[in-house]
Scaffold this active site. Structure first.
Site, PDB file in Angstrom:
ATOM      1  N   ARG A  83       0.850  -1.195   0.000  1.00  0.00           N
ATOM      2  CA  ARG A  83       0.000   0.000   0.000  1.00  0.00           C
ATOM      3  C   ARG A  83       0.882   1.240   0.000  1.00  0.00           C
ATOM      4  O   ARG A  83       1.727   1.381   0.877  1.00  0.00           O
ATOM      5  CB  ARG A  83      -0.834   0.018   1.289  1.00  0.00           C
ATOM      6  N   THR A 123      -1.151   7.556  -0.699  1.00  0.00           N
ATOM      7  CA  THR A 123      -2.457   7.398  -1.386  1.00  0.00           C
ATOM      8  C   THR A 123      -3.263   6.228  -0.813  1.00  0.00           C
ATOM      9  O   THR A 123      -4.467   6.154  -1.033  1.00  0.00           O
ATOM     10  CB  THR A 123      -2.244   7.125  -2.887  1.00  0.00           C
ATOM     11  N   ASP A 181       0.191  -3.212  12.024  1.00  0.00           N
ATOM     12  CA  ASP A 181       0.649  -3.626  10.696  1.00  0.00           C
ATOM     13  C   ASP A 181       0.925  -5.130  10.711  1.00  0.00           C
ATOM     14  O   ASP A 181       1.877  -5.592  11.355  1.00  0.00           O
ATOM     15  CB  ASP A 181       1.923  -2.842  10.327  1.00  0.00           C
ATOM     16  N   ASP A 233       4.451  -6.354   9.491  1.00  0.00           N
ATOM     17  CA  ASP A 233       5.517  -6.059  10.466  1.00  0.00           C
ATOM     18  C   ASP A 233       5.426  -6.993  11.664  1.00  0.00           C
ATOM     19  O   ASP A 233       6.452  -7.439  12.193  1.00  0.00           O
ATOM     20  CB  ASP A 233       5.406  -4.602  10.941  1.00  0.00           C
TER      21      ASP A 233
HETATM   22  C1  PRP Z   1      -1.302  -4.740   4.321  1.00  0.00           C
HETATM   23  C2  PRP Z   1      -2.157  -5.981   4.362  1.00  0.00           C
HETATM   24  C3  PRP Z   1      -2.925  -5.877   3.073  1.00  0.00           C
HETATM   25  C4  PRP Z   1      -3.133  -4.392   2.935  1.00  0.00           C
HETATM   26  C5  PRP Z   1      -4.536  -4.069   3.329  1.00  0.00           C
HETATM   27  O1  PRP Z   1      -0.207  -4.911   3.501  1.00  0.00           O
HETATM   28  O2  PRP Z   1      -1.426  -7.166   4.477  1.00  0.00           O
HETATM   29  O3  PRP Z   1      -2.239  -6.404   1.960  1.00  0.00           O
HETATM   30  O4  PRP Z   1      -2.201  -3.759   3.830  1.00  0.00           O
HETATM   31  O5  PRP Z   1      -4.823  -2.736   3.115  1.00  0.00           O
HETATM   32  P1  PRP Z   1      -5.925  -2.248   2.084  1.00  0.00           P
HETATM   33  O6  PRP Z   1      -7.143  -3.082   2.289  1.00  0.00           O
HETATM   34  O7  PRP Z   1      -6.153  -0.822   2.498  1.00  0.00           O
HETATM   35  O8  PRP Z   1      -5.365  -2.353   0.699  1.00  0.00           O
HETATM   36  P2  PRP Z   1       0.927  -3.789   3.342  1.00  0.00           P
HETATM   37  O9  PRP Z   1       0.556  -2.836   2.265  1.00  0.00           O
HETATM   38  O10 PRP Z   1       1.210  -3.185   4.698  1.00  0.00           O
HETATM   39  O11 PRP Z   1       2.155  -4.604   2.796  1.00  0.00           O
HETATM   40  P3  PRP Z   1       3.093  -5.652   3.554  1.00  0.00           P
HETATM   41  O12 PRP Z   1       2.241  -6.856   3.890  1.00  0.00           O
HETATM   42  O13 PRP Z   1       4.128  -5.960   2.544  1.00  0.00           O
HETATM   43  O14 PRP Z   1       3.624  -4.987   4.793  1.00  0.00           O
HETATM   44  N1  URA Z   2      -2.673  -3.158   6.795  1.00  0.00           N
HETATM   45  C1  URA Z   2      -2.367  -3.625   8.035  1.00  0.00           C
HETATM   46  O1  URA Z   2      -1.455  -4.441   8.178  1.00  0.00           O
HETATM   47  N2  URA Z   2      -3.090  -3.183   9.072  1.00  0.00           N
HETATM   48  C2  URA Z   2      -4.098  -2.293   8.937  1.00  0.00           C
HETATM   49  O2  URA Z   2      -4.737  -1.929   9.949  1.00  0.00           O
HETATM   50  C3  URA Z   2      -4.395  -1.809   7.647  1.00  0.00           C
HETATM   51  C4  URA Z   2      -3.671  -2.274   6.600  1.00  0.00           C
END
Ligand code: PRP
Ligand code: URA
Length: 214
Positions: free
Chosen positions: A109, A113, A205, A208
């Protein structure tokens, strides 16, 4: 399980799922325990989400006699985690369906944005012949899940399920409107998104917390 068949949205209310989600939320839960809990929740959710797999009778010879007995029929499975956090759910689903093929979709994400940015896609071929379970623990704005499923469809995916652990109402609406044919399985529906598009109360997150990064 509470569900609304017409909308293809299934909220899984099993007490074990709810208990384990509460443990995930606790900021004192460390990486090792967090990973185990995500895997266990995936098993419990997968058990529910796969309850509509078709069966066929096959003849087997027991030590006593021959009988016709049910085996899972038809479409084979593909498990598709959304990187990174979806990876944490894969072992749980593979514990139930060890012969499933595994694809990967890489998305993150954008911090400003909040829109998904695609960086990887590798799916088993031909994907059209498989029941596909897309995995991501968090359904926040819904952008990542909707984009991941569009990619699966663009590669020929037809029968698709999406499984998450925590969802915001905003994300459920976005995903269901983008892909009304997809069955959405949810461990818990939280209150809302905050200004940074994080789920409240959520668990922070997910990537993380699974991988111990910050
Ligand atoms: C997180 C999560 C989803 C996304 C959800 O991933 O695992 O993929 O955010 O958010 P959304 O519904 O608003 O799109 P992130 O973008 O943090 O990536 P990562 O798993 O690589 O940390
Ligand atoms: N992605 C995450 O990992 N946590 C949230 O709360 C939203 C998006």
């Amino acid at each position: 399980m509470n569900y609304n068949d017409e909308k293809n949205i299934f909220v899984l209310t099993h007490p074990l799922i709810q208990h384990k989600i509460s443990m995930l939320r606790d900021k004192k839960t460390g990486t090792n325990e967090f990973r185990k809990l995500v895997e266990e929740i995936a098993v419990l959710e997968g058990y529910e989400a796969l309850s509509d797999l078709p069966l066929e009778e096959v003849e087997v010879e027991t030590p006593i006699e021959k009988c016709r007995t049910p085996f899972i029929a038809g479409r084979k499975l593909a498990v598709v985690p959304v990187l990174r956090a979806g990876l944490g759910m894969v072992p749980g689903i593979l514990a139930l369906t060890p012969t499933a093929k595994v694809g990967h979709i890489g998305l993150y994400r954008d911090e400003v944005t909040h829109k998904p940015v695609e960086y990887y896609c590798k799916l088993p071929k031909p994907i059209s012949e498989r029941t596909i379970i897309v995995l991501d623990p968090m359904l926040a704005t819904g952008g990542s899940a909707a984009d991941a499923i569009s990619q699966v469809k663009a590669h020929g995916g037809v029968k698709i399920k999406f499984m998450c652990i925590i969802a915001a109402p905003e994300g459920i609406k976005v995903l269901h409107e983008a892909h009304p044919d997809v069955q959405i399985y949810i461990g818990h529906v939280d209150r809302q998104l905050n200004k940074d598009a994080y789920i409240c109360p959520g668990l922070g997150d997910a990537g993380d917390r699974i991988f111990g990064t910050k």
